[in-house]
Design an enzyme around this catalytic site. Structure first.
Site, PDB file in Angstrom:
ATOM      1  N   SER A 146     -32.439  31.420  -9.017  1.00  0.00           N
ATOM      2  CA  SER A 146     -33.204  31.781  -8.293  1.00  0.00           C
ATOM      3  C   SER A 146     -34.082  32.069  -8.710  1.00  0.00           C
ATOM      4  O   SER A 146     -34.841  32.431  -9.234  1.00  0.00           O
ATOM      5  CB  SER A 146     -31.881  32.618  -7.243  1.00  0.00           C
ATOM      6  OG  SER A 146     -32.716  33.185  -6.353  1.00  0.00           O
ATOM      7  N   TYR A 159     -28.350  41.165  -5.551  1.00  0.00           N
ATOM      8  CA  TYR A 159     -28.342  39.812  -5.516  1.00  0.00           C
ATOM      9  C   TYR A 159     -29.481  39.714  -7.063  1.00  0.00           C
ATOM     10  O   TYR A 159     -29.134  38.754  -7.688  1.00  0.00           O
ATOM     11  CB  TYR A 159     -29.069  39.632  -4.307  1.00  0.00           C
ATOM     12  CG  TYR A 159     -28.561  37.893  -4.132  1.00  0.00           C
ATOM     13  CD1 TYR A 159     -28.157  37.134  -4.945  1.00  0.00           C
ATOM     14  CD2 TYR A 159     -29.900  36.900  -3.844  1.00  0.00           C
ATOM     15  CE1 TYR A 159     -27.541  35.161  -4.940  1.00  0.00           C
ATOM     16  CE2 TYR A 159     -30.041  35.905  -4.132  1.00  0.00           C
ATOM     17  CZ  TYR A 159     -28.812  34.482  -4.378  1.00  0.00           C
ATOM     18  OH  TYR A 159     -29.068  33.511  -4.713  1.00  0.00           O
TER      19      TYR A 159
HETATM   20  N1  LIG Z   1     -28.823  29.005   0.074  1.00  0.00           N
HETATM   21  C1  LIG Z   1     -29.967  29.182  -1.513  1.00  0.00           C
HETATM   22  O1  LIG Z   1     -30.360  29.654  -0.360  1.00  0.00           O
HETATM   23  C2  LIG Z   1     -29.695  29.530  -2.853  1.00  0.00           C
HETATM   24  C3  LIG Z   1     -31.251  29.540  -3.291  1.00  0.00           C
HETATM   25  C4  LIG Z   1     -31.185  30.112  -4.080  1.00  0.00           C
HETATM   26  C5  LIG Z   1     -29.852  29.954  -5.152  1.00  0.00           C
HETATM   27  N2  LIG Z   1     -29.066  30.243  -4.434  1.00  0.00           N
HETATM   28  C6  LIG Z   1     -27.656  29.683  -5.077  1.00  0.00           C
HETATM   29  O2  LIG Z   1     -26.647  28.461  -5.766  1.00  0.00           O
HETATM   30  C7  LIG Z   1     -25.335  29.136  -5.306  1.00  0.00           C
HETATM   31  C8  LIG Z   1     -24.758  28.074  -4.247  1.00  0.00           C
HETATM   32  O3  LIG Z   1     -25.051  29.049  -3.510  1.00  0.00           O
HETATM   33  P1  LIG Z   1     -25.019  27.884  -1.493  1.00  0.00           P
HETATM   34  O4  LIG Z   1     -26.999  27.841  -1.052  1.00  0.00           O
HETATM   35  O5  LIG Z   1     -24.897  26.037  -1.647  1.00  0.00           O
HETATM   36  O6  LIG Z   1     -24.069  29.053  -0.457  1.00  0.00           O
HETATM   37  P2  LIG Z   1     -22.631  28.345   0.276  1.00  0.00           P
HETATM   38  O7  LIG Z   1     -23.163  27.432   0.689  1.00  0.00           O
HETATM   39  O8  LIG Z   1     -22.597  29.546   0.254  1.00  0.00           O
HETATM   40  O9  LIG Z   1     -21.455  27.951  -1.188  1.00  0.00           O
HETATM   41  C9  LIG Z   1     -21.135  29.249  -1.918  1.00  0.00           C
HETATM   42  C10 LIG Z   1     -19.847  28.417  -2.411  1.00  0.00           C
HETATM   43  O10 LIG Z   1     -19.786  29.593  -3.732  1.00  0.00           O
HETATM   44  C11 LIG Z   1     -18.406  29.413  -3.547  1.00  0.00           C
HETATM   45  N3  LIG Z   1     -17.426  30.973  -3.822  1.00  0.00           N
HETATM   46  C12 LIG Z   1     -18.209  32.124  -3.176  1.00  0.00           C
HETATM   47  N4  LIG Z   1     -17.090  33.830  -3.541  1.00  0.00           N
HETATM   48  C13 LIG Z   1     -16.574  33.122  -4.128  1.00  0.00           C
HETATM   49  C14 LIG Z   1     -15.562  33.680  -5.523  1.00  0.00           C
HETATM   50  N5  LIG Z   1     -14.641  34.735  -4.680  1.00  0.00           N
HETATM   51  N6  LIG Z   1     -14.411  32.665  -5.717  1.00  0.00           N
HETATM   52  C15 LIG Z   1     -14.811  31.551  -5.426  1.00  0.00           C
HETATM   53  N7  LIG Z   1     -15.746  30.525  -5.314  1.00  0.00           N
HETATM   54  C16 LIG Z   1     -16.427  31.521  -3.942  1.00  0.00           C
HETATM   55  C17 LIG Z   1     -17.994  29.031  -1.985  1.00  0.00           C
HETATM   56  O11 LIG Z   1     -16.475  28.597  -2.247  1.00  0.00           O
HETATM   57  P3  LIG Z   1     -16.020  29.259  -1.118  1.00  0.00           P
HETATM   58  O12 LIG Z   1     -16.114  30.458  -0.179  1.00  0.00           O
HETATM   59  O13 LIG Z   1     -14.773  28.632  -0.400  1.00  0.00           O
HETATM   60  O14 LIG Z   1     -14.429  30.609  -1.867  1.00  0.00           O
HETATM   61  C18 LIG Z   1     -18.791  28.149  -2.205  1.00  0.00           C
HETATM   62  O15 LIG Z   1     -18.256  27.132  -2.012  1.00  0.00           O
HETATM   63  C19 LIG Z   1     -24.970  30.227  -5.443  1.00  0.00           C
HETATM   64  O16 LIG Z   1     -24.857  30.430  -6.683  1.00  0.00           O
HETATM   65  C20 LIG Z   1     -26.724  31.089  -4.961  1.00  0.00           C
HETATM   66  O17 LIG Z   1     -27.067  32.303  -5.108  1.00  0.00           O
HETATM   67  C21 LIG Z   1     -29.126  29.577  -3.632  1.00  0.00           C
END
Ligand SMILES: NC(=O)c1ccc[n+]([C@@H]2O[C@H](COP(=O)([O-])OP(=O)(O)OC[C@H]3O[C@@H](n4cnc5c(N)ncnc54)[C@H](OP(=O)(O)O)[C@@H]3O)[C@@H](O)[C@H]2O)c1
Length: 288
Positions: A146, A159
């Site tokens: 991130s 985080y």
């Molecule tokens: N969206 C943003 O603004 C943003 C910005 C920078 C970086 N990121 C990074 O991008 C990545 C993906 O995030 P996203 O934006 O796609 O968020 P999201 O829509 O909340 O998706 C998160 C994913 O991680 C999985 N996950 C979370 N906890 C888990 C666990 N205990 N076991 C297995 N799977 C788990 C969730 O699956 P389940 O809940 O089904 O388990 C879901 O598929 C993350 O690493 C996040 O830090 C996001």
């Protein structure tokens, strides 16, 4: 970039049930041979698997319901992977979560979940999968970090620190693997409209959306396109979005003492916005 770079690959995506991970699956499906999808929400994984199979009849999909906070379950998954004979060519360490609010008021369970999913799981999966990549003589790892990894962020303290680990680890690993024909790319997105914010919010009533977040927001499709392009071109790091990229370039030149002044002002402003109830009683169910 042609998606054909990934032709006939076997790809493992963590956090494939939503957001960025699900989009990785959708964009890679027309090219790759085999996909291993991991998350806790099995209904979401099954729906995605069905969707991908209908559009891409050639594709073999293995969905695995897995709580990545659970090291024993992760170990069983890695053993299954070893025994299955599947050799992962592209590992996408995407699963992750945040926690918005003051550290002093946070719940230990949420902190532990971030340490385990964002750091421990990512490191362990990489550790377990690298030997087969070395044996095959090639491979690619995409670690989802991130922009928060590039500077401390008050009210996202743990985080941002977990993502700083991801970026640092990925850069060092990339150097170590230069001669092994295994590439490591770090994806550093700014705000992306996914479920991330809803999960990171402590109080569902709190509105964490700000004008700045809207301006810097980049679509999930664009983030994934840029990330896959970077992997195909063996780039070390990708920050999708012109505005986000430009801002992070400027931030890199701001001296630390000035950054501290900005952090202090931000922290004071956010103090009320993310106010949370008094710290709950909890039982520590494990340590990392
Ligand atoms: N969206 C943003 O603004 C943003 C910005 C920078 C970086 N990121 C990074 O991008 C990545 C993906 O995030 P996203 O934006 O796609 O968020 P999201 O829509 O909340 O998706 C998160 C994913 O991680 C999985 N996950 C979370 N906890 C888990 C666990 N205990 N076991 C297995 N799977 C788990 C969730 O699956 P389940 O809940 O089904 O388990 C879901 O598929 C993350 O690493 C996040 O830090 C996001």
């Amino acid at each position: 970039m042609s998606i054909s770079f990934f032709a006939e690959c076997t790809v493992l995506i963590t956090g494939a049930s939503a957001g960025i991970g699900r989009e990785f699956a959708r964009q890679l499906a027309p090219a790759v041979n085999t996909m291993i999808l991991v998350a806790r929400r099995n209904d979401r994984l099954e729906a995605l698997e069905l969707e991908l199979r209908i559009i891409n009849p050639h594709l073999e999909v293995f969905s695995r319901q897995l709580d990545l906070r659970d090291h024993a379950a992760l170990e069983r998954f890695c053993n299954w992977l070893d025994e299955s004979g599947l050799s992962v060519d592209l590992l996408i360490n995407n699963a992750g979560l945040g926690d918005r609010g003051a550290f002093i008021d946070s719940e230990w369970e949420r902190i532990l979940a971030m340490l385990r999913v964002n750091i421990e799981t990512l490191t362990y999966l990489t550790y377990r999968i690298l030997p087969s990549m070395r044996k095959a003589g090639f491979g690619a790892i995409l670690n989802v970090s991130s922009v928060a990894s590039l500077l401390p962020v008050p009210h996202l303290a743990v985080y941002a620190a977990t993502k700083a680990y991801v970026t640092s680890f990925s850069e060092a690993l990339r150097a170590e693997l230069r001669n092994a024909n295994i590439s490591v790319t770090t994806l550093c997105p700014g705000p992306v409209p996914t479920e991330f914010d809803a999960v990171a919010r402590r109080d569902p009533e709190t509105n964490t959306s700000t004008a700045a977040r809207e301006v810097f927001s980049v679509s999930v499709q664009e983030v994934v396109r840029r990330a896959l392009n970077a992997v195909a071109r063996d780039k070390a790091r990708v920050i999708p979005g012109t505005l986000v990229h430009l801002s992070m370039t400027i931030v890199a030149f701001i001296p630390m003492y000035l950054k501290r002044l900005i952090f202090n002002a931000q922290a004071t402003r956010k103090k009320n916005a993310f106010a949370s109830p008094a710290r709950p009683n909890y039982e520590i169910s494990g340590t990392i």
